[in-house]
Enzyme design. Structure first.
Site, PDB file in Angstrom:
ATOM      1  N   ASP A   1     -56.778  -2.623  24.980  1.00  0.00           N
ATOM      2  CA  ASP A   1     -56.352  -1.484  25.819  1.00  0.00           C
ATOM      3  C   ASP A   1     -56.404  -1.889  27.300  1.00  0.00           C
ATOM      4  O   ASP A   1     -57.180  -1.374  28.082  1.00  0.00           O
ATOM      5  CB  ASP A   1     -57.237  -0.252  25.577  1.00  0.00           C
ATOM      6  CG  ASP A   1     -58.716  -0.493  25.890  1.00  0.00           C
ATOM      7  OD1 ASP A   1     -59.419   0.498  26.194  1.00  0.00           O
ATOM      8  OD2 ASP A   1     -59.155  -1.661  25.858  1.00  0.00           O
TER       9      ASP A   1
ATOM     10  N   ASP B   1     -59.779  -6.557  29.244  1.00  0.00           N
ATOM     11  CA  ASP B   1     -58.819  -6.899  28.180  1.00  0.00           C
ATOM     12  C   ASP B   1     -57.821  -7.950  28.669  1.00  0.00           C
ATOM     13  O   ASP B   1     -57.437  -8.857  27.933  1.00  0.00           O
ATOM     14  CB  ASP B   1     -58.027  -5.671  27.751  1.00  0.00           C
ATOM     15  CG  ASP B   1     -58.896  -4.529  27.283  1.00  0.00           C
ATOM     16  OD1 ASP B   1     -59.468  -3.828  28.144  1.00  0.00           O
ATOM     17  OD2 ASP B   1     -59.032  -4.353  26.067  1.00  0.00           O
TER      18      ASP B   1
ATOM     19  N   ASN C   1     -58.553   2.612  27.831  1.00  0.00           N
ATOM     20  CA  ASN C   1     -58.696   2.558  29.302  1.00  0.00           C
ATOM     21  C   ASN C   1     -57.597   3.368  29.982  1.00  0.00           C
ATOM     22  O   ASN C   1     -57.731   3.817  31.110  1.00  0.00           O
ATOM     23  CB  ASN C   1     -58.644   1.109  29.785  1.00  0.00           C
ATOM     24  CG  ASN C   1     -59.899   0.355  29.404  1.00  0.00           C
ATOM     25  OD1 ASN C   1     -60.985   0.926  29.377  1.00  0.00           O
ATOM     26  ND2 ASN C   1     -59.744  -0.905  29.040  1.00  0.00           N
TER      27      ASN C   1
ATOM     28  N   THR D   1     -60.667  -5.157  21.259  1.00  0.00           N
ATOM     29  CA  THR D   1     -61.397  -4.946  22.527  1.00  0.00           C
ATOM     30  C   THR D   1     -61.122  -3.552  23.087  1.00  0.00           C
ATOM     31  O   THR D   1     -61.303  -3.310  24.282  1.00  0.00           O
ATOM     32  CB  THR D   1     -61.006  -6.020  23.571  1.00  0.00           C
ATOM     33  OG1 THR D   1     -59.593  -5.919  23.837  1.00  0.00           O
ATOM     34  CG2 THR D   1     -61.342  -7.419  23.082  1.00  0.00           C
TER      35      THR D   1
ATOM     36  N   PHE E   1     -68.020   3.166  25.225  1.00  0.00           N
ATOM     37  CA  PHE E   1     -66.689   3.785  25.339  1.00  0.00           C
ATOM     38  C   PHE E   1     -65.791   3.543  24.112  1.00  0.00           C
ATOM     39  O   PHE E   1     -65.200   4.465  23.567  1.00  0.00           O
ATOM     40  CB  PHE E   1     -66.003   3.265  26.600  1.00  0.00           C
ATOM     41  CG  PHE E   1     -64.613   3.791  26.811  1.00  0.00           C
ATOM     42  CD1 PHE E   1     -63.513   3.014  26.482  1.00  0.00           C
ATOM     43  CD2 PHE E   1     -64.397   5.073  27.320  1.00  0.00           C
ATOM     44  CE1 PHE E   1     -62.211   3.498  26.661  1.00  0.00           C
ATOM     45  CE2 PHE E   1     -63.109   5.570  27.511  1.00  0.00           C
ATOM     46  CZ  PHE E   1     -62.009   4.776  27.172  1.00  0.00           C
ATOM     47  N   ASN E   2     -65.615   2.272  23.691  1.00  0.00           N
ATOM     48  CA  ASN E   2     -64.667   1.976  22.606  1.00  0.00           C
ATOM     49  C   ASN E   2     -65.036   2.700  21.309  1.00  0.00           C
ATOM     50  O   ASN E   2     -64.180   3.225  20.607  1.00  0.00           O
ATOM     51  CB  ASN E   2     -64.607   0.466  22.341  1.00  0.00           C
ATOM     52  CG  ASN E   2     -63.868  -0.284  23.439  1.00  0.00           C
ATOM     53  OD1 ASN E   2     -63.074   0.306  24.187  1.00  0.00           O
ATOM     54  ND2 ASN E   2     -64.150  -1.568  23.570  1.00  0.00           N
TER      55      ASN E   2
ATOM     56  N   HIS F   1     -66.547  -7.534  29.830  1.00  0.00           N
ATOM     57  CA  HIS F   1     -66.893  -7.308  28.420  1.00  0.00           C
ATOM     58  C   HIS F   1     -66.021  -8.097  27.440  1.00  0.00           C
ATOM     59  O   HIS F   1     -66.506  -8.876  26.636  1.00  0.00           O
ATOM     60  CB  HIS F   1     -66.711  -5.822  28.080  1.00  0.00           C
ATOM     61  CG  HIS F   1     -67.440  -4.861  28.948  1.00  0.00           C
ATOM     62  ND1 HIS F   1     -68.782  -4.570  28.800  1.00  0.00           N
ATOM     63  CD2 HIS F   1     -67.000  -4.103  29.986  1.00  0.00           C
ATOM     64  CE1 HIS F   1     -69.128  -3.664  29.705  1.00  0.00           C
ATOM     65  NE2 HIS F   1     -68.084  -3.366  30.427  1.00  0.00           N
ATOM     66  N   ASP F   2     -64.716  -7.847  27.465  1.00  0.00           N
ATOM     67  CA  ASP F   2     -63.846  -8.209  26.344  1.00  0.00           C
ATOM     68  C   ASP F   2     -63.702  -9.699  26.047  1.00  0.00           C
ATOM     69  O   ASP F   2     -63.677 -10.093  24.868  1.00  0.00           O
ATOM     70  CB  ASP F   2     -62.459  -7.572  26.539  1.00  0.00           C
ATOM     71  CG  ASP F   2     -62.540  -6.051  26.501  1.00  0.00           C
ATOM     72  OD1 ASP F   2     -61.656  -5.399  27.077  1.00  0.00           O
ATOM     73  OD2 ASP F   2     -63.503  -5.526  25.902  1.00  0.00           O
TER      74      ASP F   2
HETATM   75  O1  RIB Z   1     -67.279  -0.265  27.214  1.00  0.00           O
HETATM   76  C1  RIB Z   1     -66.486  -1.346  27.617  1.00  0.00           C
HETATM   77  C2  RIB Z   1     -65.198  -1.386  26.858  1.00  0.00           C
HETATM   78  O2  RIB Z   1     -64.450  -0.198  27.136  1.00  0.00           O
HETATM   79  C3  RIB Z   1     -64.279  -2.542  27.277  1.00  0.00           C
HETATM   80  O3  RIB Z   1     -63.499  -2.933  26.186  1.00  0.00           O
HETATM   81  C4  RIB Z   1     -63.407  -1.924  28.335  1.00  0.00           C
HETATM   82  O4  RIB Z   1     -62.136  -2.582  28.436  1.00  0.00           O
HETATM   83  C5  RIB Z   1     -63.216  -0.540  27.783  1.00  0.00           C
HETATM   84  O5  RIB Z   1     -62.169  -0.601  26.824  1.00  0.00           O
HETATM   85 CA    CA Z   2     -61.067  -2.923  26.385  1.00  0.00          CA
END
Ligand code: RIB
Ligand code: CA
Length: 320
Positions: A18, A23, A47, A131, A172-173, A246-247
């Site tokens: 996303d 990403d 996102n 991701t 979040f994801n 993160h990703d």
């Molecule tokens: O919490 C972080 C994740 O949420 C990452 O993948 C960021 O791109 C968002 O999608």
């Molecule tokens: Ca992401």
């Protein structure tokens, strides 16, 4: 515990994402490391809305010379929820730099059907890397159960063995589509979770910015613009001046498993908690006595991670 031989042939993978700043860097690492064979990219809302993240995927693919099929996926969670993370990624879901207009066409297939097509066409089992929210991956598992045997592993950035970021206990994801995450965690496939515990170690520090500045290429300058925006919003929202990338951690561990240290544990998704819905309940010490179902990455080799990431960025211009 699944033992992984260091494979000599490139690992075939599909990236579901996303974009999203991190990403975008995951796309670059997946496309520009010889240990991997990126078969395709699929998008899921997270996102940003599905139109935004899909356009961003095509623009990043153009910027980074990533020539693989790109297909648009789910705009909402399985239960129909949707929320943008514009406080972190901005209005476009990828603010901070001017990106080229996309040159590659969008696939006419839905993301789930592109995943099925690519998996069917590949002679070797395929790794799915997610991701963003896990909606497309869950739908793929439900709509194409006969293709599960062609999936070697699912690696996902999401969840946390400790606290959350979208709510105090949910990352979040996973928070965006807990039902989808539940389908994945119950799939019985080899799983690796890259949660906030490990991804909060993948910080874009001033030293990393200095190494990016030294590259002085059009692409590195664009990436610096994107990451400076990401750093600003992360500091404003989470008081983290060095933002966590993160990703790409989910990609880096496929290149070299020693990039992370992980623990095989039982992971379940909280679906009903008033304050904890979307939490990944990671039973590190097996207190519930349930069967372990997921490798949970907990520690990152920071230097190794950034060597891989910066190498991939450096490779882009050579491929043009
Ligand atoms: O919490 C972080 C994740 O949420 C990452 O993948 C960021 O791109 C968002 O999608
Ligand atoms: Ca992401």
């Amino acid at each position: 515990m699944w033992l992984y031989a260091k494979s000599m042939t490139p690992i075939p993978l599909i990236l579901d994402c996303d974009p999203g700043h991190d990403d975008a860097l995951a796309m670059i690492l997946a496309a520009h490391n010889p240990a991997l064979k990126l078969l395709g990219i699929t998008t899921v809302s997270g996102n940003g809305g599905i139109a935004k993240v899909t356009l961003n995927a095509r623009r990043v693919a153009t910027l980074a010379n990533i020539n693989v099929p790109i297909a648009e996926g789910s705009g909402k969670s399985i239960l129909g929820a949707f929320e943008e993370a514009s406080d972190i990624h901005g209005e476009s879901a990828l603010d901070g730099a001017e990106l080229p207009q996309p040159v590659m066409e969008l696939s006419s297939l839905h993301a789930v059907d592109l995943i099925a097509k690519l998996v069917r066409e590949n002679s070797e089992p395929v790794t799915l890397v997610a991701t963003g929210p896990l909606t497309n991956i869950a739908l793929f598992l439900k709509m194409y159960p006969n293709l599960k045997t062609n999936i070697s592993e699912i690696v996902f950035m999401g969840g946390s063995a400790s606290r959350g970021n979208r709510t105090p206990y949910a990352e979040f994801n996973i928070w965006m589509d807990p039902e989808a995450a539940d389908v994945v965690l119950r799939s019985g496939l080899p799983l690796t979770m890259c949660g906030l515990d490990v991804t909060h170690q993948a910080l874009v520090t001033p030293e990393i910015f200095a190494r990016l500045e030294k590259m002085a290429t059009p692409v590195s300058k664009t990436i610096i613009g994107l990451l400076k925006f990401f750093a600003k919003t992360y500091d404003e929202v989470f008081e983290m001046p060095d933002p966590p990338l993160h990703d790409p951690v989910a990609i880096a561990l496929l290149i070299d498993r020693s990039v992370v240290k992980s623990r095989f544990a039982n992971v379940q998704i909280e679906l009903n908690g008033n304050l904890t819905r979307g939490a990944t309940v990671v039973d590190i010490y097996n207190r519930l006595g349930e069967k372990a179902n997921c490798n949970v990455a907990l520690e990152l080799d920071f230097d190794q991670f950034w060597e891989l990431m910066l190498q991939a960025i450096g490779k882009i211009d050579a491929t043009k």
